[in-house]
Design a protein around this motif. Structure first.
Motif, mmCIF file in Angstrom:
data_model
loop_
_atom_site.group_PDB
_atom_site.id
_atom_site.type_symbol
_atom_site.label_atom_id
_atom_site.label_comp_id
_atom_site.label_asym_id
_atom_site.label_seq_id
_atom_site.Cartn_x
_atom_site.Cartn_y
_atom_site.Cartn_z
ATOM 1 N N MET A 1 43.298 16.129 8.749
ATOM 2 C CA MET A 1 42.036 15.617 9.263
ATOM 3 C C MET A 1 40.926 15.875 8.253
ATOM 4 S SD MET A 1 41.876 16.120 13.341
ATOM 5 C CE MET A 1 41.254 14.492 13.629
ATOM 6 N N ILE A 2 39.873 15.164 8.426
ATOM 7 C CA ILE A 2 38.732 15.238 7.519
ATOM 8 C C ILE A 2 37.815 16.383 7.939
ATOM 9 C CG2 ILE A 2 36.694 13.957 6.776
ATOM 10 C CD1 ILE A 2 38.413 11.427 6.942
ATOM 11 N N GLN A 3 37.363 17.156 6.946
ATOM 12 C CA GLN A 3 36.526 18.327 7.215
ATOM 13 C C GLN A 3 35.028 18.020 7.208
ATOM 14 O OE1 GLN A 3 37.726 21.355 8.106
ATOM 15 N NE2 GLN A 3 39.724 20.360 8.076
ATOM 16 N N HIS A 4 34.606 17.050 6.383
ATOM 17 C CA HIS A 4 33.174 16.763 6.247
ATOM 18 C C HIS A 4 32.981 15.264 6.106
ATOM 19 C CE1 HIS A 4 29.147 17.726 3.956
ATOM 20 N NE2 HIS A 4 28.946 17.124 5.099
ATOM 21 N N VAL A 5 32.176 14.685 6.986
ATOM 22 C CA VAL A 5 31.941 13.248 6.991
ATOM 23 C C VAL A 5 30.442 12.975 6.961
ATOM 24 C CG1 VAL A 5 31.976 13.010 9.507
ATOM 25 C CG2 VAL A 5 32.631 11.090 8.097
ATOM 26 N N LEU A 6 30.076 11.909 6.266
ATOM 27 C CA LEU A 6 28.687 11.459 6.192
ATOM 28 C C LEU A 6 28.559 10.207 7.050
ATOM 29 C CD1 LEU A 6 25.969 11.856 4.273
ATOM 30 C CD2 LEU A 6 26.780 9.677 3.415
ATOM 31 N N VAL A 7 27.547 10.179 7.930
ATOM 32 C CA VAL A 7 27.310 9.017 8.785
ATOM 33 C C VAL A 7 25.890 8.503 8.536
ATOM 34 C CG1 VAL A 7 27.253 8.123 11.146
ATOM 35 C CG2 VAL A 7 28.856 9.966 10.552
ATOM 36 N N PRO A 8 25.770 7.347 7.876
ATOM 37 C CA PRO A 8 24.453 6.754 7.659
ATOM 38 C C PRO A 8 23.938 6.091 8.936
ATOM 39 C CG PRO A 8 26.088 5.896 6.100
ATOM 40 C CD PRO A 8 26.816 6.630 7.166
ATOM 41 N N LEU A 9 22.674 6.318 9.238
ATOM 42 C CA LEU A 9 22.060 5.735 10.430
ATOM 43 C C LEU A 9 20.753 5.056 10.043
ATOM 44 C CD1 LEU A 9 22.566 8.727 12.888
ATOM 45 C CD2 LEU A 9 23.924 6.642 12.747
ATOM 46 N N GLN B 1 26.568 14.387 -3.683
ATOM 47 C CA GLN B 1 25.934 15.698 -3.745
ATOM 48 C C GLN B 1 26.524 16.669 -2.731
ATOM 49 O OE1 GLN B 1 21.729 14.969 -3.327
ATOM 50 N NE2 GLN B 1 21.526 14.191 -5.407
ATOM 51 N N LEU B 2 26.861 16.154 -1.554
ATOM 52 C CA LEU B 2 27.388 17.016 -0.491
ATOM 53 C C LEU B 2 28.898 17.212 -0.590
ATOM 54 C CD1 LEU B 2 25.295 15.493 2.428
ATOM 55 C CD2 LEU B 2 24.947 17.733 1.344
ATOM 56 N N GLY B 3 29.559 16.403 -1.390
ATOM 57 C CA GLY B 3 31.010 16.511 -1.530
ATOM 58 C C GLY B 3 31.750 16.184 -0.248
ATOM 59 N N VAL B 4 31.290 15.151 0.469
ATOM 60 C CA VAL B 4 31.930 14.789 1.737
ATOM 61 C C VAL B 4 33.322 14.221 1.482
ATOM 62 C CG1 VAL B 4 29.718 14.360 2.864
ATOM 63 C CG2 VAL B 4 30.955 12.450 1.848
ATOM 64 N N ASP B 5 34.162 14.304 2.500
ATOM 65 C CA ASP B 5 35.517 13.753 2.417
ATOM 66 C C ASP B 5 35.530 12.256 2.679
ATOM 67 O OD1 ASP B 5 36.670 16.310 1.974
ATOM 68 O OD2 ASP B 5 36.504 16.721 4.122
ATOM 69 N N ALA B 6 34.546 11.754 3.454
ATOM 70 C CA ALA B 6 34.516 10.332 3.798
ATOM 71 C C ALA B 6 33.132 9.952 4.299
ATOM 72 C CB ALA B 6 35.548 10.009 4.871
ATOM 73 N N ILE B 7 32.863 8.653 4.231
ATOM 74 C CA ILE B 7 31.656 8.057 4.807
ATOM 75 C C ILE B 7 32.121 7.177 5.954
ATOM 76 C CG2 ILE B 7 29.710 6.483 4.422
ATOM 77 C CD1 ILE B 7 29.942 7.231 1.397
#
Length: 167
Positions: free
Chosen positions: A1-9, A109-115
């Motif tokens: 599973m993904i640990q860190h995700v970015l969600v644009p709003l 910059q945040l090193g996310v796993d997915a957007i």
């Protein structure tokens, strides 16, 4: 599973539908970062966003930042509080700039796993005139991008509304 995700709003309920999908792929105790971009340009662009594209000259720039950026932060804080009830760590940030660039730069910059983002479903001339933030993010991002199709969501919401009222 993904640990860190970015969600644009962007302030729309359609964009917020990406939150449910992000929660589905995020690991328990995972981290979600919410981001919004406020674009300042010289030409007015029609949009249904909570934070519409703004017209700005050099003299207005600082005043706009001081008024609009806190509004965006308040919006993201409210959304973050709703997401906290699902057991995830949630952070948020608002930036001035081109939405696609803001999203991609934040992800790097945040090193996310997915957007995880929702497409507004524009096609044809509208897409050409307004561009597609989703298309730009897909072409620039260095991490996986999950796109929730906005057109299908809108249609399914309309269909469920019709069956609810008809029954």
């Amino acid at each position: 599973m993904i640990q860190h995700v970015l969600v644009p709003l962007d302030g729309s309920s359609l964009a917020e539908t990406a939150l449910d999908f992000a929660c589905q792929i995020l690991a328990p105790n995972g981290k979600m970062t919410l981001v919004t971009a406020i674009e300042l340009i010289d030409l007015p662009v029609y949009g249904g966003r909570m934070f519409p594209t703004l017209r700005a000259g050099a003299a207005d720039y600082e005043q706009i930042i001081q008024s609009v950026l806190p509004q965006a932060q308040d919006y993201l804080k409210q959304v973050a509080e709703r997401c906290l009830t699902r057991g995830f760590s949630v952070e948020y940030c608002a930036h001035i700039g081109d939405p696609a660039l803001v999203i991609v730069e934040a992800a790097e910059q945040l090193g996310v796993d997915a957007i995880v983002m929702c497409s507004h479903g524009r096609a044809g001339l509208n897409r050409w005139l307004f561009g597609s933030v989703t298309s730009k993010v897909l072409s620039m991002a260095r991490c996986p991008v999950m796109v929730v199709p906005g057109r299908q969501l809108v249609q399914s919401l309309e269909d469920s509304s019709l069956t609810t009222h008809a029954g």
